[in-house]
Design a protein around this motif. Sequence first.
Motif, short mmCIF file in Angstrom:
data_model
loop_
_atom_site.label_atom_id
_atom_site.label_comp_id
_atom_site.label_asym_id
_atom_site.label_seq_id
_atom_site.Cartn_x
_atom_site.Cartn_y
_atom_site.Cartn_z
N ASP A 1 0.87 -1.35 0.04
CA ASP A 1 0.10 -0.04 0.11
C ASP A 1 0.84 1.21 -0.06
OD1 ASP A 1 -2.35 -1.42 0.07
OD2 ASP A 1 -2.90 -1.02 2.18
N VAL A 2 1.98 1.36 0.59
CA VAL A 2 2.77 2.28 0.97
C VAL A 2 3.45 2.72 -0.50
CG1 VAL A 2 5.02 3.11 1.98
CG2 VAL A 2 3.60 1.59 3.02
N GLY A 3 3.80 1.88 -1.27
CA GLY A 3 4.25 2.25 -2.52
C GLY A 3 3.24 3.09 -3.58
N PHE A 4 1.87 2.51 -3.31
CA PHE A 4 0.86 3.36 -3.96
C PHE A 4 0.47 4.57 -3.49
CE2 PHE A 4 0.84 -0.05 -7.14
CZ PHE A 4 0.44 0.52 -8.23
N ILE A 5 0.63 4.81 -2.04
CA ILE A 5 0.66 6.12 -1.37
C ILE A 5 1.63 7.05 -1.95
CG2 ILE A 5 1.00 7.33 0.46
CD1 ILE A 5 -0.19 4.90 2.05
N VAL A 6 2.85 6.57 -2.34
CA VAL A 6 3.93 7.32 -2.88
C VAL A 6 3.57 7.62 -4.48
CG1 VAL A 6 6.46 7.14 -3.76
CG2 VAL A 6 5.81 6.14 -1.56
N LEU A 7 2.81 6.89 -5.28
CA LEU A 7 2.55 6.97 -6.49
C LEU A 7 1.58 8.06 -6.55
CD1 LEU A 7 2.58 3.37 -8.06
CD2 LEU A 7 4.05 5.35 -8.73
N GLY A 8 0.65 7.97 -5.53
CA GLY A 8 -0.44 9.14 -5.59
C GLY A 8 0.09 10.29 -5.20
#
Length: 392
Positions: A181-188
């Motif tokens: 999930d953290v990786g996609f928080i970064v992408l957001g």
Amino acid sequence: MSSKRVLRRHLCFVLLVLLGGQSARAADLDKTKLAEIDAAVAGAIKRGECPGAVVAVVHADAVVYRKAFGNRSVKPDEAVMTPDAVFDMASLTKPVATGTSVMLLVQQGKLKPEDLVSKHWPEFAANGKDKVTVEHLLLHTSGLIADNDIRDYADGRAKALERVAGLKLEAPAGTRFKYSDVGFIVLGELVERLSGTPLDQFAKKNVFEPLKMTDSGYSPAAALKARVAPTGPRDGGIILGAVHDPRAFKMGGVAGHAGLFSTADDMVRYCRMLLRDGELDGVRVLDAKTVKLFTEPHDVPVADKAPKGLKGSRSFGWDVDTSFSAPRGDRFKKGEGYGHTGFTGTSVWVDPRSKTAIIILTNRVHPSDKGNASPLRREVANIVAAAVGEKK
């Protein structure tokens, strides 16, 4: 005969062949087999795996199945499920909102998959993350933790992102697949930094509005709440119209990994766009080459030190062939399609080979954060695969 007449006749012949091929594909559909979905969903509801569901199937650019089952709500009051119910899509946010937005930025030349994240977010390089790329984040091979401590989100969005930027890696970038999930928080956050627009607004303007996905977006307005399927418990009540994911909730309802709400009809439009190489109803959202970049498979190591041959497969935001592939079932060919699941009980599987998409939306976490959508996903996929002529 003139060359122009020859050319016209040739074009007419090609058109007839193409239309005939499409009709043949549609004619191959076994609608009697599709009717078995009714019993599959009824069985899942009877077993307590979900209170209700909406299932839609696209084949040869047509909706060939669309039906609602069971209850949208059982607590505090009962309400019957309807086909236009609005669902918390949970991790389907990753490909549909965030992944598509990232691909648009790539298409616009503002971002490259091989870009270091720190190129666009310098603070992210802290604690050994200087070699993490956008591609690593999209494929879940960044080495980031799956979820950081919920306490990291206690002081608001800005502080939460600061703490995400300060995280250490669990493994060197590119050496393992671990869903994050953290990786996609970064992408957001990258979407906002590069576009100058918050993720929810960028996705709305560039994805949902062009596709006429009128019921899709973050933080649903009051007018939609009458159709929202409630999820699990929070603070002594039932969550209704707010994101179920606790980290996205702490971030104000908008995050790269969760927060999107949508309907089966809107997801049909989104999947048709992908199956049509990025265009729908005369509106092009993604270039065909961008759809290919978005959905083509990449090998990913399934362990920190994967033995030779021990690989999974992901695309840039989608699952292809890993332990998350229940929505593919057992009949659709591995490596040919892609999809994703959401913790709340949602899923999508797209099989370009057969021009098919399966949308299953449940609120399996209602009312007590229990339930299990995986058996239903697999069973429905197998029924649909058989109906469109896929062999085991």
